[in-house]
Design an enzyme around this catalytic site. Structure first.
Site, PDB file in Angstrom:
ATOM      1  N   HIS A  21     -78.031  18.473 103.182  1.00  0.00           N
ATOM      2  CA  HIS A  21     -76.835  19.026 103.799  1.00  0.00           C
ATOM      3  C   HIS A  21     -77.204  20.190 104.718  1.00  0.00           C
ATOM      4  O   HIS A  21     -77.770  21.190 104.281  1.00  0.00           O
ATOM      5  CB  HIS A  21     -75.895  19.505 102.697  1.00  0.00           C
TER       6      HIS A  21
ATOM      7  N   GLU B 151     -77.970  15.522 106.893  1.00  0.00           N
ATOM      8  CA  GLU B 151     -76.552  15.676 107.249  1.00  0.00           C
ATOM      9  C   GLU B 151     -76.428  16.812 108.248  1.00  0.00           C
ATOM     10  O   GLU B 151     -77.070  17.854 108.103  1.00  0.00           O
ATOM     11  CB  GLU B 151     -75.722  15.993 106.007  1.00  0.00           C
TER      12      GLU B 151
ATOM     13  N   ASP C 165     -73.312  18.589 111.109  1.00  0.00           N
ATOM     14  CA  ASP C 165     -72.002  18.560 111.757  1.00  0.00           C
ATOM     15  C   ASP C 165     -72.191  18.582 113.264  1.00  0.00           C
ATOM     16  O   ASP C 165     -73.242  18.993 113.764  1.00  0.00           O
ATOM     17  CB  ASP C 165     -71.193  19.776 111.309  1.00  0.00           C
TER      18      ASP C 165
ATOM     19  N   HIS D 106     -72.241  23.578 112.406  1.00  0.00           N
ATOM     20  CA  HIS D 106     -71.114  23.403 111.498  1.00  0.00           C
ATOM     21  C   HIS D 106     -69.845  24.094 111.963  1.00  0.00           C
ATOM     22  O   HIS D 106     -68.785  23.482 112.074  1.00  0.00           O
ATOM     23  CB  HIS D 106     -71.469  23.909 110.101  1.00  0.00           C
TER      24      HIS D 106
END
Length: 250
Positions: free
Chosen positions: A15, A46, A48, A61
């Site tokens: 993440h 992962e 964003d 993010h």
């Protein structure tokens, strides 16, 4: 089966590159963090996505620069010429989506589109780089999920949108979704999202279930024992140790 999901055993996903690994503190969503996760052995990252005012797609993010960089401002309101000068923790540049794709050609990416203006530019990057088979795209917005599906077609693996998750959780007889997987928290506020029934129904439909953001080894073991297909973590060191202990590290 989507190529993105072709993996033996549980998927371990870093993440934001493993934002809470002791070596990565302050460097989330940087090439430094991603490279650290890959060095540990992670094959799924992962990140964003946001788009700048002039349509440049960045792996980041927050909608603002303020929290983790030495600059301020809303990314969607700034041109890349300004966003590109920001440094994560004062040192690391904000990576472009193309940077991440090129730097880690053997890694699969889970992409969370954070704002409406990012859908079209992200779709263009994935189309132009031929990366559709190595990514899964998700979003908190059902509308964004549906739009990226329209943009890139049925080859693209996508997560369920919020409305689809709710239907599978509360009214499964009404569900019809082209989504490849559910990427969900175990609990959201007071609502228990992941239940044995939800997991059972998802698997009956041939859908994988990935749970975020799990940083506690006891919870990792419990969820893996329950049969989830993947875990998304900030503590890349701890999840790696758990999977090694279970004989499930790739």
């Amino acid at each position: 089966m989507y190529p993105y999901l072709d993996h033996e055993g549980p998927i371990a996903m870093a993440h934001r590159g493993g934002a809470l690994h002791p070596d990565n503190l302050g460097y989330e969503n940087s090439l430094r963090a991603f490279a650290h996760a890959v060095k540990l052995g992670y094959r799924y990252l992962e990140t964003d996505l946001h788009a700048t005012r002039d349509g440049v797609v960045v792996a980041f993010h927050d909608h603002r620069l303020d929290r983790v960089t030495d600059r301020t401002g809303v990314i969607a309101e700034l041109p890349w010429s300004e966003v590109g000068q920001a440094r994560i923790n004062g040192h690391e540049p904000i990576p472009l989506l193309t940077d991440v794709l090129e730097e880690f050609p053997d890694v699969r990416l889970n992409l969370d589109i954070k704002a409406d203006n990012g859908v079209g530019p992200a779709a263009a990057v994935l189309r132009e780089t031929g990366a559709i088979d190595r990514v899964c795209v998700s979003s908190f917005s059902q509308a964004r999920v549906q739009r990226i599906r329209r943009e890139l077609g049925p080859r693209l693996a996508t997560g369920f949108g919020q409305n689809e998750i709710a239907r599978l959780r509360f009214a499964p007889f009404r569900l019809s979704s082209p989504g490849a997987c559910l990427q969900i928290p175990e609990v959201y506020g007071r609502l228990r999202v992941l239940t044995p029934g939800l997991l059972r129904r998802a698997h009956a439909l041939g859908k994988q279930v990935h749970v975020w953001t799990i940083d506690d080894p006891a919870a990792m073991h419990r969820l893996l024992d329950a049969g989830v297909d993947g875990l998304i973590t900030d503590r890349t060191d701890l999840l790696r140790d758990v999977l090694i202990e279970r004989g499930q590290w790739p």
